[in-house]
Design an enzyme around this catalytic site. Structure first.
Site, short mmCIF file in Angstrom:
data_model
loop_
_atom_site.label_atom_id
_atom_site.label_comp_id
_atom_site.label_asym_id
_atom_site.label_seq_id
_atom_site.Cartn_x
_atom_site.Cartn_y
_atom_site.Cartn_z
N ASN A 28 14.99 23.47 62.29
CA ASN A 28 15.50 22.34 62.79
C ASN A 28 14.61 21.75 64.00
OD1 ASN A 28 17.25 21.14 61.33
ND2 ASN A 28 18.88 22.18 62.25
N ASP A 58 49.85 45.09 15.96
CA ASP A 58 49.97 45.36 14.56
C ASP A 58 50.50 44.15 13.93
OD1 ASP A 58 50.40 46.98 12.25
OD2 ASP A 58 52.58 47.42 13.01
N ASP A 87 52.94 47.86 18.38
CA ASP A 87 52.66 48.53 17.15
C ASP A 87 54.20 49.18 17.11
OD1 ASP A 87 50.24 49.73 15.21
OD2 ASP A 87 52.34 50.30 14.78
N ASP A 88 54.73 49.10 15.92
CA ASP A 88 56.08 49.57 15.49
C ASP A 88 56.15 50.96 15.55
OD1 ASP A 88 54.88 48.82 12.91
OD2 ASP A 88 56.86 49.47 12.07
N GLU A 105 24.48 26.53 58.84
CA GLU A 105 23.39 27.26 57.77
C GLU A 105 24.31 28.26 56.93
OE1 GLU A 105 23.24 26.93 60.94
OE2 GLU A 105 22.08 28.81 61.73
N ASP A 137 17.60 19.65 56.67
CA ASP A 137 18.48 19.42 55.31
C ASP A 137 17.81 19.77 54.09
OD1 ASP A 137 20.32 18.35 57.37
OD2 ASP A 137 20.15 16.26 56.79
N MET A 186 52.28 44.59 10.39
CA MET A 186 53.43 44.69 9.67
C MET A 186 54.56 45.49 10.47
SD MET A 186 52.74 44.12 6.63
CE MET A 186 53.40 45.39 5.25
N ASP A 220 23.69 33.77 55.48
CA ASP A 220 22.99 32.78 56.68
C ASP A 220 21.65 32.52 56.65
OD1 ASP A 220 24.26 31.84 59.50
OD2 ASP A 220 21.94 32.57 59.89
N ILE A 221 20.86 31.44 56.73
CA ILE A 221 19.57 31.23 56.71
C ILE A 221 18.95 31.84 58.01
CG2 ILE A 221 17.74 29.41 56.59
CD1 ILE A 221 19.70 27.79 55.05
MG LIG Z 1 53.40 48.49 11.57
#
Ligand SMILES: [Mg+2]
Length: 468
Positions: free
Chosen positions: A335, A53, A9-10, A370, A344, A55, A327-328
């Site tokens: 297994n 802004d 913004d100015d 796993e 799997d 303008m 981790d499982i």
């Molecule tokens: Mg302005």
């Protein structure tokens, strides 16, 4: 939510006012007083959002926005125009220059913060996809401003026939395809069956609550990422921040200018398509070299490339990173007792369960055996623990039935180690090591537990459930 916001913004007093409001919400603010220095600032600081802004002497806000959107390096950064002008003509001109929103001075703090948060959420998601595309090693031209191509499909949920007809007329005139559904429940069902680009919801649906419908859209897989445009009245503004919380992407205040409706809708469609394009490119490019054939998740090689990227970003003080190592429990026993085929099946089931439970910005990879690793950007340790506990709960509800004659249900659980970035944990190795140590603690504490790693080699239990 932390992010860096550029305010342009100015008038120094205007800059200070916005800066104060944003800093109070813990955003990092950088400032510029004209278009040229704003462009330099974007180049140097790579902000997450720009509030500009209109303008200003020299380059005005429209031109600044057009330039930002024309440059592929900055096209994805959301721009909000902030101005004293309140002419529909100027709003439309801003949106056509590529602005994502428009705020009128004096800026309502509630509206400002809810818009900023919603746009930053979107930006973080896009960033994540961009990083992954870079990780995958393919630079493909993606044009944020590409023509929209095929007609977009809109679902309008509106109980007033008159209002629905007006919306349909305006959008059809813009070449879009429109479906009208007055009943929120029917709309939810319809949105699961058909693919819509944008959902337009009236906040007031007779007896029903439009926000409840928006929350329903967000909670179902098919519409989780579909833009939602909320239509509200002037005196509904206080409910807007609730709307943004449930995931509304944009809003229109009645009575609205038809051009503004069309411009906002086009912006939503463009964002959706950009996002979809990123996702599908990503999928193509990583599907071979970077995926684990058994589970379909990312593999270890991809994980480390991704982590290097994310850890590299930690130099930027606004970024945070959390990692889960999952981790499982007692997988070897599964297994050994029931064979590798069944093992799997358990691996795949758990992998999909984890992948389904994550946000778009998170990623999960099979770390080996796993073990799985989840990488969560912009996430604190406490938030990561919440995610870990939800994932453990979801895994424990999976239904595995042992093979062979007896077919008995086999409960499966996981243990999770959580690590988050800090001054002491700022490398890939340190993060992985910290998560690994925490995982070890979780196993020792009896399994089916979440433990947060600390950088000093000691760990403490955060939330421990019964051993599985
Ligand atoms: Mg302005």
């Amino acid at each position: 939510m932390s992010a860096r916001i550029l305010v342009v913004d100015d008038v120094p007093a205007n800059v200070r006012l916005l800066e104060a409001k944003l800093t109070a919400e813990y955003f990092q603010v950088i400032t510029a007083h004209d278009g040229a220095s704003a462009l330099a600032c974007v180049e140097e600081h790579n902000p997450d959002l720009i509030l500009s802004d209109i303008m200003m002497p020299g380059m005005d806000g429209f031109e600044l926005c057009e330039r930002l959107k024309a440059d592929p390096r900055s096209a994805h950064i959301p721009v909000v125009m902030v101005t004293a002008l309140n002419e529909a003509r100027d709003r439309v001109r801003g949106l056509e220059a590529g602005a994502d929103d428009f705020l009128t001075k004096p800026v309502n703090t509630l509206v400002l913060i809810s818009r900023v948060k919603s746009l930053i959420r979107l930006k973080h998601m896009t960033d994540e996809l961009r990083v992954r595309r870079a990780t995958a090693g393919r630079e493909i031209g993606l044009d944020f401003n590409a023509p929209l191509g095929r007609r977009a499909r809109f679902l309008i949920v509106e109980n007033s026939r008159l209002a629905a007809e007006q919306l349909t007329r305006e959008l059809s005139a813009d070449g879009q395809e429109v479906t009208w559904e007055p009943d929120p429940d029917a709309a939810t069902v319809l949105s699961r069956r058909e693919d819509f680009d944008v959902l337009i919801v009236n906040l007031r649906l007779g007896q029903a609550d439009g926000l409840r419908l928006c929350a329903a859209f967000r909670s179902q897989e098919q519409t989780r990422h579909t833009p939602i445009l909320l239509i509200i009245d002037d005196n509904d503004l206080p409910r807007l921040s609730q709307g943004m919380e449930v995931g509304v992407t944009d809003y229109l205040v009645r009575p609205f200018d038809p051009n503004e409706l069309r411009a906002r809708c086009r912006t939503q469609v463009r964002r959706r398509r950009y996002h979809d394009q990123l996702k599908s490119l990503l999928f193509d490019s990583v599907s071979m070299a970077y995926s684990d054939p058994l589970t379909g998740l990312f593999n270890r090689r991809y994980l480390f490339a991704h982590l290097e990227h994310k850890v590299g970003e930690l130099d930027d003080s606004t970024k945070r990173l959390a990692v889960l190592m999952i981790d499982i429990d007692r997988f070897k026993l599964v297994n050994d007792s029931f064979g590798h085929g069944f093992g799997d099946e358990v691996l795949r089931g758990v992998a999909h369960c984890i992948a389904d439970g994550l946000r778009d910005s998170d990623m999960v990879a099979r770390y080996g055996g796993e073990e799985f690793v989840v990488v969560m950007p912009n996430t604190t340790a406490a938030e990561a623990v919440g995610v870990a506990d939800r994932l453990r709960e979801a895994v424990s509800r999976l239904n595995f039935v042992t093979p062979g004659a007896d077919k008995t249900p086999l409960p499966v659980t996981v243990s999770v180690g959580v690590a988050s970035s800090s001054a002491a944990v700022s490398t890939v190795d340190a993060l992985i090591e910290s998560a690994d140590r925490a995982l070890y603690e979780a196993k020792r504490s009896g399994r089916n537990a979440t433990v947060v790693g600390t950088p000093y080699g000691t760990s403490h239990d955060s939330l421990c459930a019964e051993a599985g």
